[in-house]
Design a protein around this motif. Structure first.
Motif, short mmCIF file in Angstrom:
data_model
loop_
_atom_site.label_atom_id
_atom_site.label_comp_id
_atom_site.label_asym_id
_atom_site.label_seq_id
_atom_site.Cartn_x
_atom_site.Cartn_y
_atom_site.Cartn_z
N LEU A 158 13.11 42.88 94.12
CA LEU A 158 12.84 44.32 94.22
C LEU A 158 13.11 45.01 92.89
CD1 LEU A 158 12.16 46.81 95.95
CD2 LEU A 158 14.58 46.95 96.56
N GLY A 159 14.18 44.61 92.24
CA GLY A 159 14.49 45.20 90.94
C GLY A 159 13.37 44.97 89.93
N HIS A 160 12.79 43.75 89.94
CA HIS A 160 11.69 43.44 89.03
C HIS A 160 10.43 44.22 89.41
CE1 HIS A 160 14.03 40.59 86.93
NE2 HIS A 160 13.97 39.60 87.83
N ILE A 161 10.22 44.45 90.71
CA ILE A 161 9.09 45.28 91.14
C ILE A 161 9.25 46.68 90.57
CG2 ILE A 161 8.03 46.42 93.14
CD1 ILE A 161 8.59 43.90 94.75
N GLY A 162 10.50 47.17 90.59
CA GLY A 162 10.77 48.48 90.02
C GLY A 162 10.49 48.57 88.54
N GLN A 195 4.46 49.09 103.27
CA GLN A 195 3.21 48.34 103.26
C GLN A 195 2.80 47.92 101.85
OE1 GLN A 195 3.27 51.42 105.20
NE2 GLN A 195 3.98 50.02 106.80
N ARG A 196 3.20 48.69 100.84
CA ARG A 196 2.73 48.42 99.48
C ARG A 196 3.91 48.34 98.51
NH1 ARG A 196 -0.44 52.17 101.75
NH2 ARG A 196 0.70 53.90 100.79
N ARG A 197 3.73 47.52 97.49
CA ARG A 197 4.80 47.33 96.52
C ARG A 197 5.04 48.59 95.70
NH1 ARG A 197 3.87 42.32 93.95
NH2 ARG A 197 5.18 42.85 92.18
N THR A 198 4.05 49.46 95.60
CA THR A 198 4.26 50.72 94.88
C THR A 198 5.34 51.56 95.57
OG1 THR A 198 2.37 51.63 96.09
CG2 THR A 198 1.97 50.86 93.85
N VAL A 202 8.82 52.87 93.79
CA VAL A 202 9.29 54.26 93.82
C VAL A 202 10.72 54.32 94.35
CG1 VAL A 202 8.99 56.51 94.93
CG2 VAL A 202 7.01 55.30 94.00
N MET A 203 11.03 53.52 95.40
CA MET A 203 12.39 53.49 95.94
C MET A 203 13.39 53.07 94.87
SD MET A 203 14.09 51.07 98.89
CE MET A 203 13.84 52.14 100.31
N VAL A 204 13.03 52.05 94.09
CA VAL A 204 13.93 51.56 93.05
C VAL A 204 14.21 52.66 92.03
CG1 VAL A 204 14.19 49.94 91.14
CG2 VAL A 204 13.25 49.16 93.32
#
Length: 214
Positions: A158-162, A195-198, A202-204
């Protein structure tokens, strides 16, 4: 002898309760109040062992009254009495320091038993009340830490997605197969109700207090 104070804005309710308690050799009604103001003025002077408080009082909130009383008089035990089966009121009352929560529909003998129980220092919560309280605490904990449902690896992903990394870039960073990263992403999105990684990105940024990347 257990000294009892009654707080209810309905005189008939107070009268009925007073008659009920006065018939008992070990219970004594030492005062009554029809409002929050009266209760705060009278209770410290008579020093009851148990205060029976209506949850909804004409000039205020019985739960707030409970909080104020237990803060000023730690030795006082408060028992909440209400005609409403309200989980929110239950939670607030317990968090305010109440020892128990009883519905007005309860039998007189059960109310007497409840007063004696809390006077002995026992907590009076039935299984339904306990379940509701624990569910509320869990919900509050999840709001305070929305990532608690994730595993350590999922948190790292999740951190890397951020950071805006793709699955391939995350796989290279974590020395994993790209398919494995894809599974991590699917699982963490499902756990977070997204539903989406975006959304996850945004949460991160919100949790980090950063400005979203363009």
């Amino acid at each position: 002898m257990t000294r009892v104070f009654l707080v209810d804005d309905h005189e008939l309710v107070r009268r009925g309760l007073a008659d009920l308690f006065e018939a008992e050799e070990d219970l004594e009604v030492v005062g009554e109040a029809a409002s929050v103001g009266e209760a705060m003025a009278r209770i410290p002077g008579v020093k009851p062992d148990v205060a029976i408080l209506d949850v909804r009082i004409g000039d205020g909130d019985g739960v707030e009254l409970c909080r104020d009383l237990t803060s000023a008089m730690p030795e006082l035990t408060c028992l909440m009495l209400t005609s409403f089966d309200d989980d929110e009121a239950l939670f607030n009352a317990i968090m305010a320091g109440a020892a128990g929560f009883v519905l007005k529909q309860v039998l007189g003998t059960d109310l007497l038993s409840a007063v004696r129980a809390v006077a002995r220092g026992e907590s009076l919560l039935d299984p339904r009340a306990t379940a509701a309280l624990m569910a509320r605490l869990r919900r509050d904990q999840e709001k305070a830490d929305p990532l608690r449902v994730l595993t350590e690896q999922e948190r790292v992903v999740l951190g890397h997605i951020g950071e805006g990394l793709s699955n391939k870039e995350i796989a290279e960073r974590m020395f994993l197969a790209e398919k494995t990263v894809k599974n991590y992403v699917s699982h963490l999105l499902a756990k977070l109700g997204m539903q989406r990684r975006t959304q996850a990105a945004v949460m991160v940024t919100q949790l980090r207090g950063e400005r979203p990347a363009p």
